[in-house]
Write a protein that holds these residues in place. Sequence first.
Motif, PDB file in Angstrom:
ATOM      1  N   SER A 169     -12.050  38.423  72.613  1.00  0.00           N
ATOM      2  CA  SER A 169     -12.787  38.939  71.468  1.00  0.00           C
ATOM      3  C   SER A 169     -13.898  39.894  71.878  1.00  0.00           C
ATOM      4  CB  SER A 169     -13.375  37.784  70.657  1.00  0.00           C
ATOM      5  OG  SER A 169     -14.542  37.281  71.282  1.00  0.00           O
ATOM      6  N   HIS A 170     -14.649  40.380  70.850  1.00  0.00           N
ATOM      7  CA  HIS A 170     -15.812  41.233  71.076  1.00  0.00           C
ATOM      8  C   HIS A 170     -17.103  40.412  71.150  1.00  0.00           C
ATOM      9  CE1 HIS A 170     -12.991  44.291  69.358  1.00  0.00           C
ATOM     10  NE2 HIS A 170     -13.513  45.010  70.334  1.00  0.00           N
ATOM     11  N   GLY A 171     -16.989  39.109  71.305  1.00  0.00           N
ATOM     12  CA  GLY A 171     -18.164  38.250  71.401  1.00  0.00           C
ATOM     13  C   GLY A 171     -18.071  37.027  70.521  1.00  0.00           C
ATOM     14  N   CYS A 172     -17.321  37.134  69.419  1.00  0.00           N
ATOM     15  CA  CYS A 172     -17.124  35.967  68.556  1.00  0.00           C
ATOM     16  C   CYS A 172     -16.166  34.982  69.208  1.00  0.00           C
ATOM     17  CB  CYS A 172     -16.580  36.401  67.198  1.00  0.00           C
ATOM     18  SG  CYS A 172     -17.836  37.041  66.070  1.00  0.00           S
ATOM     19  N   ILE A 173     -16.031  33.816  68.587  1.00  0.00           N
ATOM     20  CA  ILE A 173     -15.140  32.776  69.088  1.00  0.00           C
ATOM     21  C   ILE A 173     -13.971  32.668  68.122  1.00  0.00           C
ATOM     22  CG2 ILE A 173     -14.928  30.317  69.626  1.00  0.00           C
ATOM     23  CD1 ILE A 173     -18.026  30.471  70.152  1.00  0.00           C
ATOM     24  N   ARG A 174     -12.831  33.184  68.543  1.00  0.00           N
ATOM     25  CA  ARG A 174     -11.635  33.151  67.693  1.00  0.00           C
ATOM     26  C   ARG A 174     -11.036  31.752  67.684  1.00  0.00           C
ATOM     27  NH1 ARG A 174      -8.450  38.680  69.586  1.00  0.00           N
ATOM     28  NH2 ARG A 174     -10.147  40.154  69.115  1.00  0.00           N
ATOM     29  N   LEU A 175     -10.526  31.373  66.517  1.00  0.00           N
ATOM     30  CA  LEU A 175      -9.899  30.071  66.341  1.00  0.00           C
ATOM     31  C   LEU A 175      -8.462  30.259  65.852  1.00  0.00           C
ATOM     32  CD1 LEU A 175     -12.807  28.300  64.412  1.00  0.00           C
ATOM     33  CD2 LEU A 175     -12.234  28.000  66.827  1.00  0.00           C
ATOM     34  N   PRO A 176      -7.551  29.364  66.230  1.00  0.00           N
ATOM     35  CA  PRO A 176      -6.182  29.447  65.712  1.00  0.00           C
ATOM     36  C   PRO A 176      -6.173  29.264  64.191  1.00  0.00           C
ATOM     37  CG  PRO A 176      -6.301  27.981  67.610  1.00  0.00           C
ATOM     38  CD  PRO A 176      -7.713  28.280  67.213  1.00  0.00           C
ATOM     39  N   SER A 177      -5.213  29.889  63.526  1.00  0.00           N
ATOM     40  CA  SER A 177      -5.158  29.838  62.061  1.00  0.00           C
ATOM     41  C   SER A 177      -4.940  28.423  61.534  1.00  0.00           C
ATOM     42  CB  SER A 177      -4.040  30.758  61.554  1.00  0.00           C
ATOM     43  OG  SER A 177      -2.789  30.370  62.104  1.00  0.00           O
ATOM     44  N   LYS A 178      -4.335  27.538  62.342  1.00  0.00           N
ATOM     45  CA  LYS A 178      -4.109  26.164  61.891  1.00  0.00           C
ATOM     46  C   LYS A 178      -5.329  25.265  62.106  1.00  0.00           C
ATOM     47  CE  LYS A 178       0.909  26.111  62.485  1.00  0.00           C
ATOM     48  NZ  LYS A 178       2.072  25.437  63.148  1.00  0.00           N
ATOM     49  N   MET A 179      -6.237  25.658  63.017  1.00  0.00           N
ATOM     50  CA  MET A 179      -7.385  24.813  63.313  1.00  0.00           C
ATOM     51  C   MET A 179      -8.655  25.275  62.604  1.00  0.00           C
ATOM     52  SD  MET A 179      -6.108  22.454  65.148  1.00  0.00           S
ATOM     53  CE  MET A 179      -7.635  21.626  65.557  1.00  0.00           C
ATOM     54  N   ALA A 180      -8.788  26.574  62.342  1.00  0.00           N
ATOM     55  CA  ALA A 180     -10.016  27.090  61.714  1.00  0.00           C
ATOM     56  C   ALA A 180     -10.316  26.421  60.380  1.00  0.00           C
ATOM     57  CB  ALA A 180      -9.911  28.603  61.553  1.00  0.00           C
TER      58      ALA A 180
END
Length: 308
Positions: A169-180
């Motif tokens: 990412s550009h600094g954020c914390i990406r989450l999987p679509s099933k877990m977010a």
Amino acid sequence: MKSNLPLSLTRATLVIGAVLLASCQNFKKKPPAPPPEPVKAEWKYPGEWTGGDKAISHIRINVDTQRATLYHGDEVVGWTYVASGITSFPTPIGEFKILEKIKDKVSNLYGKGYDAGGKLVNSDFKQGRDVIPPGGKFVAAPMKYFMRLTGDGVGMHIGLISKPGRRASHGCIRLPSKMAPILYAHTAIGTPVTITGSGPDYKTYLAQSAAKAKANAAKYASAKKKLDDASAAATAATALAPDDPNGPGPKPATGTTPATPPGTPPAITPAPATTPIPAPAPVPASPPTEEVKPAVPATPAPKPGTVQ
């Protein structure tokens, strides 16, 4: 030369010297780095939730292993893969809290740039760094289930994780679509989030961000000037010379029209004469119907000697 020191004291001095020498040698050597955390079978992408309807009271994120562990008190109630910032856009390390939650947020910085014809020209467009072509548009990147961690925009949200276990990412914390959605539903404003691993602390991160913002502003100014120069050159290339017969007609010289005295009513421009439209020719009347009378029987010719 013979030493006058007792033998025991001499031996003790030698032992201490050997210990100090060994200590210095060990001090110069860096301790070996701990081995990377092995990937276990139960860490299958995207993650796991076992907390039922329990609230998440604490989240611990490790940017080296790219995984987050979810807690309810001291109980582990789930885990998930994440994708934190790449080396040039690192995620800050430290203690944070969820400051804001927005389910359908979009980025105000990153997205895609399209030209006037709708063609994608920049898949990693950033406001304040890149320039949209004339007539083009900026389409913001989606950040669904956004949970803000810092005032300058770092947070957790749905994002692409094409290679689990790697930063992306550009600094954020990406989450999987099933877990977010699970994290979003089971956290509250103020939930603590601890981020550990290799990365800058928040103060260093802010200084790095300020330097990048300055560099981006210079890059934007350069790109904008280049675009403006190209547009001006294109306009000049298509402009007609003043004496070109295809250009506009000559303009009257200024200062030749006499000034109108004060109080003079404005001149009335007569309406242009109109060509009279001829009246339609009269339709000739139908000839009167002639009455046909029956023929009169002829008078018989008189007989000779008869007076008529």
